[in-house]
Design a protein around this motif. Structure first.
Motif, PDB file in Angstrom:
ATOM      1  N   GLU A  96       0.834  -1.196   0.000  1.00 34.71           N
ATOM      2  CA  GLU A  96       0.000   0.000   0.000  1.00 34.71           C
ATOM      3  C   GLU A  96       0.875   1.255   0.000  1.00 34.71           C
ATOM      4  OE1 GLU A  96      -2.958   1.118  -0.392  1.00 34.71           O
ATOM      5  OE2 GLU A  96      -3.747  -0.889  -0.807  1.00 34.71           O
ATOM      6  N   ASN A  97       0.201   2.408   0.007  1.00 35.30           N
ATOM      7  CA  ASN A  97       0.850   3.713   0.085  1.00 35.30           C
ATOM      8  C   ASN A  97       0.321   4.418   1.325  1.00 35.30           C
ATOM      9  OD1 ASN A  97       0.596   6.825  -0.651  1.00 35.30           O
ATOM     10  ND2 ASN A  97       2.367   5.991  -1.729  1.00 35.30           N
ATOM     11  N   LEU A  98       1.213   4.736   2.278  1.00 34.84           N
ATOM     12  CA  LEU A  98       0.770   5.295   3.550  1.00 34.84           C
ATOM     13  C   LEU A  98       0.220   6.710   3.398  1.00 34.84           C
ATOM     14  CD1 LEU A  98       0.456   4.761   6.559  1.00 34.84           C
ATOM     15  CD2 LEU A  98       2.761   5.650   6.892  1.00 34.84           C
ATOM     16  N   ALA A  99       0.804   7.507   2.518  1.00 34.04           N
ATOM     17  CA  ALA A  99       0.307   8.876   2.323  1.00 34.04           C
ATOM     18  C   ALA A  99      -1.148   8.867   1.903  1.00 34.04           C
ATOM     19  CB  ALA A  99       1.165   9.608   1.297  1.00 34.04           C
ATOM     20  N   SER A 100      -1.548   7.886   1.080  1.00 27.44           N
ATOM     21  CA  SER A 100      -2.943   7.827   0.652  1.00 27.44           C
ATOM     22  C   SER A 100      -3.869   7.477   1.814  1.00 27.44           C
ATOM     23  CB  SER A 100      -3.115   6.819  -0.488  1.00 27.44           C
ATOM     24  OG  SER A 100      -2.844   5.505  -0.043  1.00 27.44           O
ATOM     25  N   VAL A 101      -3.367   6.715   2.793  1.00 23.89           N
ATOM     26  CA  VAL A 101      -4.148   6.407   3.996  1.00 23.89           C
ATOM     27  C   VAL A 101      -4.273   7.656   4.857  1.00 23.89           C
ATOM     28  CG1 VAL A 101      -4.197   5.066   6.132  1.00 23.89           C
ATOM     29  CG2 VAL A 101      -3.478   3.968   4.007  1.00 23.89           C
ATOM     30  N   VAL A 102      -3.141   8.347   5.070  1.00 24.62           N
ATOM     31  CA  VAL A 102      -3.104   9.536   5.923  1.00 24.62           C
ATOM     32  C   VAL A 102      -3.978  10.649   5.354  1.00 24.62           C
ATOM     33  CG1 VAL A 102      -1.590  11.394   6.724  1.00 24.62           C
ATOM     34  CG2 VAL A 102      -0.848   9.019   6.905  1.00 24.62           C
ATOM     35  N   ASN A 103      -4.017  10.774   4.030  1.00 20.52           N
ATOM     36  CA  ASN A 103      -4.739  11.879   3.393  1.00 20.52           C
ATOM     37  C   ASN A 103      -6.198  11.565   3.066  1.00 20.52           C
ATOM     38  OD1 ASN A 103      -2.481  13.603   3.412  1.00 20.52           O
ATOM     39  ND2 ASN A 103      -1.666  12.595   1.607  1.00 20.52           N
ATOM     40  N   ASN A 104      -6.673  10.379   3.466  1.00 17.11           N
ATOM     41  CA  ASN A 104      -8.057   9.990   3.203  1.00 17.11           C
ATOM     42  C   ASN A 104      -8.905  10.346   4.421  1.00 17.11           C
ATOM     43  OD1 ASN A 104     -10.496   8.745   2.744  1.00 17.11           O
ATOM     44  ND2 ASN A 104      -9.600   6.845   1.981  1.00 17.11           N
ATOM     45  N   ARG A 115      -8.650   6.155  12.826  1.00 20.30           N
ATOM     46  CA  ARG A 115      -9.163   4.941  13.444  1.00 20.30           C
ATOM     47  C   ARG A 115      -8.057   3.897  13.472  1.00 20.30           C
ATOM     48  NH1 ARG A 115     -12.838   5.256   9.373  1.00 20.30           N
ATOM     49  NH2 ARG A 115     -12.223   3.171   8.738  1.00 20.30           N
ATOM     50  N   ALA A 116      -8.143   2.991  14.417  1.00 18.48           N
ATOM     51  CA  ALA A 116      -7.143   1.931  14.535  1.00 18.48           C
ATOM     52  C   ALA A 116      -7.074   1.096  13.272  1.00 18.48           C
ATOM     53  CB  ALA A 116      -7.451   1.049  15.732  1.00 18.48           C
ATOM     54  N   ASP A 117      -8.204   0.960  12.583  1.00 19.96           N
ATOM     55  CA  ASP A 117      -8.225   0.134  11.375  1.00 19.96           C
ATOM     56  C   ASP A 117      -8.058   0.967  10.105  1.00 19.96           C
ATOM     57  OD1 ASP A 117     -10.635   1.417  11.353  1.00 19.96           O
ATOM     58  OD2 ASP A 117     -11.850  -0.371  11.020  1.00 19.96           O
ATOM     59  N   SER A 118      -7.536   2.172  10.227  1.00 20.61           N
ATOM     60  CA  SER A 118      -7.478   3.069   9.074  1.00 20.61           C
ATOM     61  C   SER A 118      -6.625   2.543   7.929  1.00 20.61           C
ATOM     62  CB  SER A 118      -6.966   4.447   9.500  1.00 20.61           C
ATOM     63  OG  SER A 118      -5.676   4.348  10.058  1.00 20.61           O
ATOM     64  N   CYS A 119      -5.630   1.718   8.237  1.00 24.49           N
ATOM     65  CA  CYS A 119      -4.807   1.155   7.168  1.00 24.49           C
ATOM     66  C   CYS A 119      -5.544   0.063   6.400  1.00 24.49           C
ATOM     67  CB  CYS A 119      -3.517   0.573   7.734  1.00 24.49           C
ATOM     68  SG  CYS A 119      -2.369   1.805   8.335  1.00 24.49           S
ATOM     69  N   LEU A 120      -6.710  -0.321   6.871  1.00 25.95           N
ATOM     70  CA  LEU A 120      -7.364  -1.493   6.307  1.00 25.95           C
ATOM     71  C   LEU A 120      -8.500  -1.180   5.359  1.00 25.95           C
ATOM     72  CD1 LEU A 120      -7.603  -3.480   9.639  1.00 25.95           C
ATOM     73  CD2 LEU A 120      -5.692  -3.265   8.075  1.00 25.95           C
ATOM     74  N   THR A 121      -8.884   0.070   5.235  1.00 30.68           N
ATOM     75  CA  THR A 121     -10.065   0.384   4.445  1.00 30.68           C
ATOM     76  C   THR A 121      -9.914  -0.055   2.990  1.00 30.68           C
ATOM     77  OG1 THR A 121      -9.223   2.613   4.119  1.00 30.68           O
ATOM     78  CG2 THR A 121     -10.809   2.294   5.895  1.00 30.68           C
ATOM     79  N   VAL A 136       0.109  -9.074   6.485  1.00 35.73           N
ATOM     80  CA  VAL A 136       1.083  -8.005   6.736  1.00 35.73           C
ATOM     81  C   VAL A 136       0.900  -6.951   5.657  1.00 35.73           C
ATOM     82  CG1 VAL A 136       3.536  -7.429   6.723  1.00 35.73           C
ATOM     83  CG2 VAL A 136       2.769  -9.532   7.806  1.00 35.73           C
ATOM     84  N   MET A 137       0.866  -5.679   6.055  1.00 31.36           N
ATOM     85  CA  MET A 137       0.764  -4.586   5.098  1.00 31.36           C
ATOM     86  C   MET A 137       2.079  -3.810   5.098  1.00 31.36           C
ATOM     87  SD  MET A 137      -2.214  -1.651   4.838  1.00 31.36           S
ATOM     88  CE  MET A 137      -3.493  -2.823   4.395  1.00 31.36           C
ATOM     89  N   LEU A 138       2.660  -3.641   3.917  1.00 32.93           N
ATOM     90  CA  LEU A 138       3.886  -2.862   3.733  1.00 32.93           C
ATOM     91  C   LEU A 138       3.556  -1.618   2.919  1.00 32.93           C
ATOM     92  CD1 LEU A 138       6.374  -5.749   2.835  1.00 32.93           C
ATOM     93  CD2 LEU A 138       5.902  -4.763   5.085  1.00 32.93           C
ATOM     94  N   PHE A 139       4.414  -0.594   3.020  1.00 34.87           N
ATOM     95  CA  PHE A 139       4.119   0.691   2.398  1.00 34.87           C
ATOM     96  C   PHE A 139       5.307   1.162   1.565  1.00 34.87           C
ATOM     97  CE2 PHE A 139       1.673   0.168   6.214  1.00 34.87           C
ATOM     98  CZ  PHE A 139       0.397   0.518   5.812  1.00 34.87           C
ATOM     99  N   ASP A 140       5.022   1.530   0.302  1.00 37.03           N
ATOM    100  CA  ASP A 140       6.109   1.936  -0.592  1.00 37.03           C
ATOM    101  C   ASP A 140       6.746   3.253  -0.175  1.00 37.03           C
ATOM    102  OD1 ASP A 140       4.100   3.715  -1.324  1.00 37.03           O
ATOM    103  OD2 ASP A 140       3.840   2.909  -3.346  1.00 37.03           O
ATOM    104  N   ASP A 141       6.028   4.068   0.601  1.00 43.52           N
ATOM    105  CA  ASP A 141       6.558   5.367   1.024  1.00 43.52           C
ATOM    106  C   ASP A 141       6.940   5.398   2.506  1.00 43.52           C
ATOM    107  OD1 ASP A 141       3.904   5.068   1.750  1.00 43.52           O
ATOM    108  OD2 ASP A 141       3.351   7.156   1.359  1.00 43.52           O
ATOM    109  N   ALA A 142       6.932   4.240   3.160  1.00 49.50           N
ATOM    110  CA  ALA A 142       7.335   4.141   4.574  1.00 49.50           C
ATOM    111  C   ALA A 142       8.041   2.801   4.757  1.00 49.50           C
ATOM    112  CB  ALA A 142       6.111   4.249   5.487  1.00 49.50           C
ATOM    113  N   PRO A 143       9.281   2.688   4.269  1.00 49.60           N
ATOM    114  CA  PRO A 143       9.943   1.382   4.168  1.00 49.60           C
ATOM    115  C   PRO A 143      10.286   0.710   5.494  1.00 49.60           C
ATOM    116  CG  PRO A 143      11.491   3.147   3.649  1.00 49.60           C
ATOM    117  CD  PRO A 143      10.128   3.778   3.761  1.00 49.60           C
ATOM    118  N   CYS A 144      10.293   1.467   6.596  1.00 52.43           N
ATOM    119  CA  CYS A 144      10.656   0.893   7.901  1.00 52.43           C
ATOM    120  C   CYS A 144       9.424   0.475   8.714  1.00 52.43           C
ATOM    121  CB  CYS A 144      11.470   1.897   8.719  1.00 52.43           C
ATOM    122  SG  CYS A 144      12.934   2.519   7.867  1.00 52.43           S
ATOM    123  N   PHE A 145       8.241   0.696   8.161  1.00 49.18           N
ATOM    124  CA  PHE A 145       6.980   0.518   8.883  1.00 49.18           C
ATOM    125  C   PHE A 145       6.212  -0.696   8.385  1.00 49.18           C
ATOM    126  CE2 PHE A 145       2.360   1.928   9.082  1.00 49.18           C
ATOM    127  CZ  PHE A 145       2.189   1.646  10.422  1.00 49.18           C
TER     128      PHE A 145
END
Length: 199
Positions: A96-104, A115-121, A136-145
Motif C-alpha cells: 500500500e501507500n501510507l500517504a494515501s491512507v493519511v490523506n483519506n 481509526r485503529a483500522d485506518s490502514c485497512l479500508t 502483513v501490510m507494507l508501504f512503498d513510502d514508509a519502508p521501515c513501517f
C-alpha cells in the motif's frame, strides 16, 4: 534525524518510573524482535479505535539509518538504527501507500485522529476480510513501517531497527529534549543536542 518512540500502557494511572506488566511485556517483545511498537493495546473495546494514529504522519519521515530511541513510559531505554522491514511471507503481504491512507478523510475518527483500522479500508474493496486471518501490510513510502493483523486478534504496527542497544543509564524524559514538546504523538523528534548526552 533522531526520533523517540514511546511504549505506554493505556491503563496507566500515574507517570511514575515503575513499569506496568504490559509495558514490560512490550519492552521485552521490542528487544527480541528489533522493532518499536507503535500501537495502543486493543484487547479492550475502549481502545480498539483509539489513537494509533497521530503516529501515522511522522512515520512518513522515517528513513533507513535514522536513529530511533525507545522510551518506556518516562524513561528512554535503548537506541537503534531504522532499517527496511525484513522480508515477509509473500502469501500474506499487501502493498500500500501510507500517504494515501493519511490523506483519506474517511480514515479519521474525530479530532483528526485516525481509526485503529485506518490502514485497512482499502482491503474491503479488494474482497479481503480484514477482521480475520493473518496478513502483513507494507508501504512503498514508509519502508521501515509494518502494519499487521495477527491470528491472536492483536494489531501490530512496528518500526524496525537493526538492533537495540540499551543505554548504560536510562534517561528521564524532559520536555526540552524534543523539537515539538507539546506534541502528544507516540513518535517525537529529539534535538540532536539532547541525544549527544545519551550514553
Amino acid at each position: 534525524m533522531s526520533l523517540c518512540i514511546m511504549i505506554k500502557d493505556p491503563y496507566r494511572l500515574a507517570s511514575n518510573g515503575l513499569f506496568t506488566d504490559l509495558e514490560m511485556s512490550l519492552w521485552k517483545d521490542a528487544k527480541i524482535n528489533n522493532y518499536a511498537p507503535l500501537y495502543q493495546y486493543y484487547s479492550n473495546d475502549k481502545y480498539k479505535n483509539s489513537v494509533v494514529t497521530k503516529s501515522l504522519k511522522p512515520i512518513l519521515n522515517i528513513n533507513p539509518g535514522d536513529y530511533i530511541y525507545l522510551r518506556v513510559n518516562n524513561l528512554i531505554m535503548a537506541k537503534g538504527k531504522a532499517i527496511v522491514v525484513p522480508t515477509q511471507d509473500s502469501d500474506s503481504v499487501i502493498n500500500e501507500n501510507l500517504a494515501s491512507v493519511v490523506n483519506n478523510s474517511t480514515n479519521l475518527n474525530g479530532r483528526n485522529r485516525f481509526r485503529a483500522d485506518s490502514c485497512l479500508t482499502t482491503l474491503q474493496s479488494s474482497g479481503t476480510n480484514n477482521r480475520r486471518g493473518n496478513w502483513v501490510m507494507l508501504f512503498d513510502d514508509a519502508p521501515c513501517f509494518l502494519h499487521s493483523r495477527a491470528f491472536d486478534n492483536h494489531w501490530g504496527q512496528h518500526i524496525y531497527v537493526e538492533k537495540w542497544e540499551e543505554l548504560e543509564r536510562p534517561v528521564l524524559v524532559k520536555a526540552n529534549m524534543f523539537i515539538s514538546p507539546n506534541n502528544n504523538s507516540a513518535i517525537k523528534e529529539l534535538k540532536e543536542a539532547a541525544t549527544a548526552s545519551f550514553k
